[in-house]
Scaffold this active site. Structure first.
Site, PDB file in Angstrom:
ATOM      1  CD  GLU A   1      -0.810   6.787   6.917  1.00  0.00           C
ATOM      2  OE1 GLU A   1       0.179   6.828   7.665  1.00  0.00           O
ATOM      3  OE2 GLU A   1      -0.963   5.940   6.014  1.00  0.00           O
TER       4      GLU A   1
ATOM      5  CB  CYS B   1      -9.310   4.780   0.195  1.00  0.00           C
ATOM      6  SG  CYS B   1      -7.632   5.043   0.852  1.00  0.00           S
TER       7      CYS B   1
ATOM      8  CG  ASP C   1      -1.933   1.143   1.208  1.00  0.00           C
ATOM      9  OD1 ASP C   1      -2.294   1.604   0.109  1.00  0.00           O
ATOM     10  OD2 ASP C   1      -2.350   1.596   2.286  1.00  0.00           O
ATOM     11  CB  SER C   2       0.289   4.763  -0.859  1.00  0.00           C
ATOM     12  OG  SER C   2      -0.975   4.923  -0.246  1.00  0.00           O
TER      13      SER C   2
ATOM     14  CG  HIS D   1      -5.292   4.978   4.299  1.00  0.00           C
ATOM     15  ND1 HIS D   1      -4.647   4.603   3.146  1.00  0.00           N
ATOM     16  CD2 HIS D   1      -4.310   5.369   5.154  1.00  0.00           C
ATOM     17  CE1 HIS D   1      -3.341   4.763   3.290  1.00  0.00           C
ATOM     18  NE2 HIS D   1      -3.114   5.232   4.496  1.00  0.00           N
TER      19      HIS D   1
ATOM     20  CB  CYS E   1      -3.232   0.689  -2.647  1.00  0.00           C
ATOM     21  SG  CYS E   1      -3.309   2.426  -3.159  1.00  0.00           S
TER      22      CYS E   1
END
Length: 271
Positions: free
Chosen positions: A154, A190, A12-13, A192, A76
């Site tokens: 994050e 996403c 993933d990023s 996230h 991702c």
């Protein structure tokens, strides 16, 4: 012959792929894991398609040479919708991608109105148009780019408390559109975003959306696919310590250490 120690490589990023890794570990608790994050390239949602495709293929190529994975998971949505075909063309291992869960959302909706939250890059992709045409015919799909949710997720994993206004703005971006008040399923486009699903659910209640509102992501389907592709392969007798690899400096990852340990990712290094 596949070695029992050959890992599953999750890419993933950033740390969004942990929402996918959690589901993989439920079905394959013995699996050795290498989790890779391209922190030097975060966020992908603000980059051009050629930039994302180039980074993903180069990064996965280096990781595959180093760790010899049995399978790669691109955890991702942005990277998958842009670079999945390119990565499959250059890597010699099975690759499982992540795409917005439009099909299950379309199957579950009662109102016929579905919301999609994603990055700017994801929601504009022709691949998403194709998924909508194939699986959501007769339904209304409302899209909204919510890049701030990436930073919020994050921050949460670092032990911080994200600003509630971020979640309110994301939900308002869907609810304020024509027919937005009829949304009863929201696709978290996403990886996230499932990490802040509780916060999004709270914002949805405040916004007055359907009290039975559902949130849908593709992590369960990915885990089932990984299990199927590795069925019959040998695994270690006990899970080894997982590896977290970042394109950024190791010091950048330290605030996430306690969160990573919950996924058995105890070895942190840079690429």
């Amino acid at each position: 012959m596949i070695s029992p120690e050959a890992p599953i490589l999750v890419f993933d990023s950033g740390i969004g792929g942990l929402s996918v890794l959690a589901k993989i570990l439920k079905v394959l608790p013995q699996a050795p894991i290498v989790y890779s994050a391209d922190y030097a390239g975060l966020p992908y949602g603000e980059k051009s398609e050629i930039e994302v495709a180039t980074r993903v293929c180069a990064f996965l190529g280096r990781l595959s040479e180093r760790y010899r994975p049995r399978l790669v998971v691109i955890a991702c949505n942005t990277a998958s919708t842009i670079a999945l075909a390119h990565a499959r063309a250059v890597l010699g291992v099975p690759i499982v991608g992540t795409v917005p869960a439009i099909k299950p959302a379309a199957e579950q909706t009662q109102s016929g109105v579905i919301g999609l939250l994603g990055t700017k890059a994801t929601i504009r992709q022709a691949y998403v148009d194709k998924l909508e045409a194939e699986h959501a015919g007769g339904k209304t799909l409302l899209r909204h780019a919510s890049p701030d949710l990436v930073a919020a997720a994050e921050a949460k994993l670092r032990g911080e408390t994200p600003d509630p206004a971020i979640f309110a703005a994301a939900i308002a971006g869907l609810a304020s559109q024509p027919q937005g008040d009829r949304i009863d399923e929201i696709i978290l486009g996403c990886t996230h975003f499932p990490l802040v699903q509780e916060e999004l659910a709270m914002a949805s209640k405040v916004a007055g959306l359907d009290e039975n509102l559902g949130f849908v992501d593709g992590s369960d389907g990915i885990a089932r696919r990984v299990f199927y592709l590795t069925e019959g392969q040998p695994w270690p007798d006990s899970p080894a310590a997982g590896i977290f690899v970042s394109t950024g400096p190791v010091e950048q990852i330290e605030p996430y250490r306690s969160a990573l340990e919950r996924y058995n990712l105890t070895q942190i290094m840079s690429l």
